[in-house]
Design a protein around this motif. Sequence first.
Motif, PDB file in Angstrom:
ATOM      1  N   ASN A 241       0.896  -1.224   0.031  1.00 42.78           N
ATOM      2  CA  ASN A 241      -0.033   0.048  -0.101  1.00 42.78           C
ATOM      3  C   ASN A 241       0.893   1.190  -0.053  1.00 42.78           C
ATOM      4  N   PRO A 242       0.810   2.241  -1.045  1.00 46.58           N
ATOM      5  CA  PRO A 242       1.489   3.267  -1.040  1.00 46.58           C
ATOM      6  C   PRO A 242       1.284   4.347   0.165  1.00 46.58           C
ATOM      7  N   ASN A 243      -0.006   4.151   0.833  1.00 48.71           N
ATOM      8  CA  ASN A 243      -0.229   5.296   1.737  1.00 48.71           C
ATOM      9  C   ASN A 243      -0.799   4.362   3.053  1.00 48.71           C
ATOM     10  N   ALA A 244       0.374   3.560   3.424  1.00 51.91           N
ATOM     11  CA  ALA A 244       0.221   2.867   4.578  1.00 51.91           C
ATOM     12  C   ALA A 244      -0.349   3.635   5.981  1.00 51.91           C
ATOM     13  N   GLU A 245       0.228   4.736   6.096  1.00 51.49           N
ATOM     14  CA  GLU A 245       0.014   5.445   7.277  1.00 51.49           C
ATOM     15  C   GLU A 245      -1.390   5.842   7.247  1.00 51.49           C
ATOM     16  N   LEU A 246      -1.924   6.376   5.998  1.00 52.85           N
ATOM     17  CA  LEU A 246      -3.145   6.951   6.090  1.00 52.85           C
ATOM     18  C   LEU A 246      -4.220   5.677   6.089  1.00 52.85           C
ATOM     19  N   GLN A 247      -3.888   4.689   5.658  1.00 54.65           N
ATOM     20  CA  GLN A 247      -4.667   3.271   5.726  1.00 54.65           C
ATOM     21  C   GLN A 247      -4.740   2.956   7.120  1.00 54.65           C
ATOM     22  N   ALA A 248      -3.650   2.915   7.905  1.00 59.30           N
ATOM     23  CA  ALA A 248      -3.565   2.629   9.179  1.00 59.30           C
ATOM     24  C   ALA A 248      -4.506   3.416  10.104  1.00 59.30           C
TER      25      ALA A 248
END
Length: 269
Positions: A241-248
């Motif tokens: 996922n290129p936006n791992a922090e946003l997904q978390a």
Amino acid sequence: MKRTSKIIALFTLTMVFVLEGFAQTATSVQPSRYGDRSFKMDTVFSIKPMREDDKMFTIDVWRRIDLREKYNIPLYGTGDAKNDGIVSNIYKAIVEENAFEVYADEAFTRPMSISEFQSEFWLNALGDSIFVKQLYYLDFKEDFIIDKHHSQAKFDIKYFELVMPSLTNANAGQKSIGFIKFKDFYNHFKDHPDAKWFNFQNTSKNLTYDQVFDVRLFRSVVRKYTNQGDELLIDLVDPNNPNAELQAFLDALEFEYKLLEYENGLWEW
């Protein structure tokens, strides 16, 4: 006639003693008052311990308060130095007042000396000195509980973790400074009105820290909850996922809504 009156009086007196012996006292007030029942309760970490038998549902939740967020600024402190904020007041309570113990691990098995704590608090990975305002994370663990005895959802904070952010720690990763029992923190600061949550719109309504955490006047983000791998939410995100922090962050919000939905639907028929 006199004999009958004596019998009635004796019977009445006997019934009074019997009823007093079996009188029901609220078990939440005196949980082991009668019989041989003994209820297990957390009296080490919990500020308002409840009977384990009354916990219909419990899940451990780890959260983070970012003091830089607008909602949390009243806890961060005033001015540029933030010397009157919650992190600074915790430091003073440990070092200057020796008010409570600080530990090196979340199992609370290794107490830290004051000198050891000071080194962990003030020095980053390069040995450089830091400022209080650079310690803007306050992590904590709590239990989300459904109390079947009172038909309520409750939050039971267990401990704080003082954290040095990776940026402050010379980008060497987050560093745990120390762990303190929430019960120690709560009992100390409820008697210290000088340590305040600042209401910048109305200074007559500044609050003490115990009041703030009683009514949860802070914003926090879920970092972890009980799971099989004991992993943080960020670790559960697809590594591609290129936006791992946003997904978390989105996963944390989803978890919050699930707790809310569970609570709202619990007593519907």
